[in-house]
Write an enzyme that holds these catalytic residues in place. Structure first.
Site, PDB file in Angstrom:
ATOM      1  N   HIS A  62       1.073   1.469  -2.250  1.00 47.55           N
ATOM      2  CA  HIS A  62       1.383   0.542  -3.344  1.00 47.55           C
ATOM      3  C   HIS A  62       0.109  -0.077  -3.919  1.00 47.55           C
ATOM      4  O   HIS A  62      -0.292  -1.172  -3.553  1.00 47.55           O
ATOM      5  CB  HIS A  62       2.298  -0.554  -2.780  1.00 47.55           C
ATOM      6  CG  HIS A  62       3.046  -1.305  -3.821  1.00 47.55           C
ATOM      7  ND1 HIS A  62       4.325  -1.740  -3.635  1.00 47.55           N
ATOM      8  CD2 HIS A  62       2.695  -1.726  -5.065  1.00 47.55           C
ATOM      9  CE1 HIS A  62       4.731  -2.390  -4.709  1.00 47.55           C
ATOM     10  NE2 HIS A  62       3.757  -2.404  -5.594  1.00 47.55           N
ATOM     11  N   HIS A 180      11.598  -1.683  -6.365  1.00 41.33           N
ATOM     12  CA  HIS A 180      11.162  -3.089  -6.411  1.00 41.33           C
ATOM     13  C   HIS A 180      12.451  -3.885  -6.526  1.00 41.33           C
ATOM     14  O   HIS A 180      13.082  -3.875  -7.584  1.00 41.33           O
ATOM     15  CB  HIS A 180      10.242  -3.267  -7.623  1.00 41.33           C
ATOM     16  CG  HIS A 180       9.999  -4.693  -8.030  1.00 41.33           C
ATOM     17  ND1 HIS A 180       8.758  -5.269  -7.988  1.00 41.33           N
ATOM     18  CD2 HIS A 180      10.842  -5.636  -8.522  1.00 41.33           C
ATOM     19  CE1 HIS A 180       8.840  -6.519  -8.429  1.00 41.33           C
ATOM     20  NE2 HIS A 180      10.091  -6.770  -8.766  1.00 41.33           N
ATOM     21  N   HIS A 233       7.634  -3.733  -0.796  1.00 38.37           N
ATOM     22  CA  HIS A 233       7.297  -5.138  -0.484  1.00 38.37           C
ATOM     23  C   HIS A 233       8.465  -6.044  -0.116  1.00 38.37           C
ATOM     24  O   HIS A 233       8.757  -6.995  -0.828  1.00 38.37           O
ATOM     25  CB  HIS A 233       6.470  -5.764  -1.608  1.00 38.37           C
ATOM     26  CG  HIS A 233       6.939  -5.523  -3.025  1.00 38.37           C
ATOM     27  ND1 HIS A 233       8.247  -5.651  -3.415  1.00 38.37           N
ATOM     28  CD2 HIS A 233       6.248  -5.182  -4.137  1.00 38.37           C
ATOM     29  CE1 HIS A 233       8.351  -5.402  -4.704  1.00 38.37           C
ATOM     30  NE2 HIS A 233       7.144  -5.099  -5.167  1.00 38.37           N
ATOM     31  N   ASP A 306       0.170  -3.760  -2.259  1.00 36.58           N
ATOM     32  CA  ASP A 306       0.540  -4.302  -3.580  1.00 36.58           C
ATOM     33  C   ASP A 306      -0.701  -4.895  -4.256  1.00 36.58           C
ATOM     34  O   ASP A 306      -0.628  -5.936  -4.928  1.00 36.58           O
ATOM     35  CB  ASP A 306       1.679  -5.318  -3.493  1.00 36.58           C
ATOM     36  CG  ASP A 306       2.329  -5.592  -4.847  1.00 36.58           C
ATOM     37  OD1 ASP A 306       1.957  -4.929  -5.839  1.00 36.58           O
ATOM     38  OD2 ASP A 306       3.201  -6.476  -4.913  1.00 36.58           O
ATOM     39  N   GLY A 325       0.561 -11.407  -8.930  1.00 33.19           N
ATOM     40  CA  GLY A 325      -0.218 -10.332  -8.304  1.00 33.19           C
ATOM     41  C   GLY A 325      -1.504 -10.827  -7.694  1.00 33.19           C
ATOM     42  O   GLY A 325      -2.103 -11.789  -8.177  1.00 33.19           O
TER      43      GLY A 325
HETATM   44 ZN   LIG Z   1       6.754  -4.700  -7.102  1.00 35.57          ZN
END
Ligand SMILES: [Zn+2]
Length: 440
Positions: A62, A180, A233, A306, A325
């Site tokens: 990811h 997701h 995640h 991520d 993020g």
């Molecule tokens: Zn995501």
């Protein structure tokens, strides 16, 4: 027999059975020999690994590389360098680029950009055209290029009937859909985890139910279609329990968790610093404990970063307006080591960060359709691809945002120190990181 070009001395090799004190000789891109006190032939590079663990190169399921479209935040080249410095030899590039990776043309472009980088770059394709959730992307066409994972990451597929059709199609083609999990009806307008801290700070919340309802729906769709789903995640105790129950039932589901969901909680948001804004959001202490328990009992198969770079001019905004993020590639292994080494052996930590993610992404074997791609995830026997991560558990990683290889600076760990540091990374027998310095 191939010529030895690299010898790694003094370390302990991480094998599925535990640690073995062995030197390694590499040449022609592969492991040629393992043994005690292997001499370095003239002309060969000799790397010191005293006190270090030598594991298979890490694989990230990811990674947001931001190219095409957001090159000010990251490029395939800068992201791959961050990956190599973090001990990764392969990353899966997420398709939420601009344009999205929803066609063979864009997939080919990203694969070409990653052809000579210091970590191999695989791509994930979008499930729907433009990740808009309306019409299926040409999954078969992308699969023919070697794309094995499909996701609309950044968004979940909201329409259950469309997700069902995508699963039927993916099953026929032999690829995996990765979700997701976020029900946008429940998360809309939210900026952080809904709980005591969102109330105190006056920020709109994202309830755990927004994630858990989609995990539950997709488990029902796996039961209906028989197609595999990978959950991206996972961040809540309820999600972990749903996946645990689905696995107990024998359903083909896999899951990942991010280092920040193993370490940080919603209390970090107290100072309104947008560096702590991420999606799914930082959750409660109980959720963090559940994620760690899920990693320890095999419910969660993989640690995935991520890694989500954002340029300062976009990330430095009021908390509710900043994009979600955080960076992750250069801190993932030290965090995993710090959190999990009291609970798991080195072979289990490398399984979570290399062997299992490699298998989920289909990177455990060489795919001849993709130029420059090799096999990842070990085991490190004679004949294995020379993809290695050399980790020093007694060193420390001090996080200085200005010294990260990423083009962005949005690490939530600025100034923090973690136990353990990546020392060397070897890609197809070539040392691409030596003593924590990228070689190109
Ligand atoms: Zn995501």
């Amino acid at each position: 027999m191939a010529e030895v070009t690299l010898v790694i001395r003094g370390g302990s090799v991480v094998t599925p059975e535990g640690l073995r004190r062995l030197d390694l000789a590499l040449g022609d891109g592969t492991v040629l020999d393992l043994g005690e006190a292997i001499p370095g032939p003239p002309g060969a590079t000799v790397l010191d690994a005293a006190g270090c663990l030598i594991g298979p190169g890490l694989v990230d399921l990811h990674t947001h590389l931001r190219q095409p479209g957001r090159e000010e935040a990251e490029t395939v080249e800068s992201g791959a360098r961050a990956a190599a410095l973090g001990g990764y030899t392969a990353v899966v590039a997420m398709p939420n680029t601009e344009p999205a990776i929803d066609s063979a043309g864009v997939a080919r472009d990203v694969l070409a950009l990653g052809r000579d980088t210091v970590a191999e770059v695989a791509v994930a394709g979008a499930i729907t055209v433009g990740r808009a959730g309306k019409a299926l992307a040409p999954i078969g066409e992308l699969a023919a290029l070697g794309v094995r994972i499909f996701t609309d990451d950044g968004a979940g597929v909201q329409d259950g009937a469309l997700m069902r059709r995508a699963l039927d199609y993916a099953k026929g083609v032999g690829v995996t859909l990765a979700q997701h999990c976020e029900d946008e009806c429940l998360s809309v307008g939210g900026a952080m985890h809904e709980g005591c801290w969102s109330s105190r700070l006056g920020l709109p919340g994202i309830p755990a139910a927004a994630e858990e309802s989609m995990v539950a729906r997709d488990i029902q769709l796996v039961r209906l279609t028989g197609a595999p789903v990978h959950f991206l995640h996972l961040s809540t105790a309820g999600s972990v329990q749903l996946v645990r129950d689905a696995k107990a039932e024998g359903l083909p589901v896999t899951a990942e968790a991010a280092p920040h969901h193993m370490l940080l909680t919603h209390a970090e948001v107290a100072g309104y610093d947008p560096v702590f804004k991420v999606n799914p959001p930082l959750r409660s202490d109980g959720d963090v404990a559940a994620v760690i328990a899920g990693l320890c009992d095999g419910t969660i198969d993989a640690i995935a970063t991520d890694h989500a770079p954002h340029a300062p001019e976009t990330k430095d905004a009021p908390f509710d307006q900043a994009p979600p993020g955080m960076l992750g590639l250069q801190t993932a292994l030290p965090i995993a080591w710090q959190v999990l080494s009291p609970l798991l052996g080195p072979e289990q930590i490398f399984a979570l960060m290399s062997t299992r993610p490699s298998a989920i992404a289909g990177l455990g074997v060489t795919d001849s359709r993709i130029a420059g791609h090799s096999a990842h995830g070990g085991p490190l026997d004679v004949g294995a691809t020379g993809n290695l991560c050399v980790f020093d558990p007694s060193a420390t990683t001090v996080v200085d945002p200005t010294r990260l290889a990423s083009r962005s600076r949005n690490t939530p760990y600025a100034g923090r120190t973690f136990t353990g540091a990546v020392r060397h990374t070897v890609l197809r027998g070539e040392p691409v990181v030596i003593d924590a310095v990228a070689q190109r």
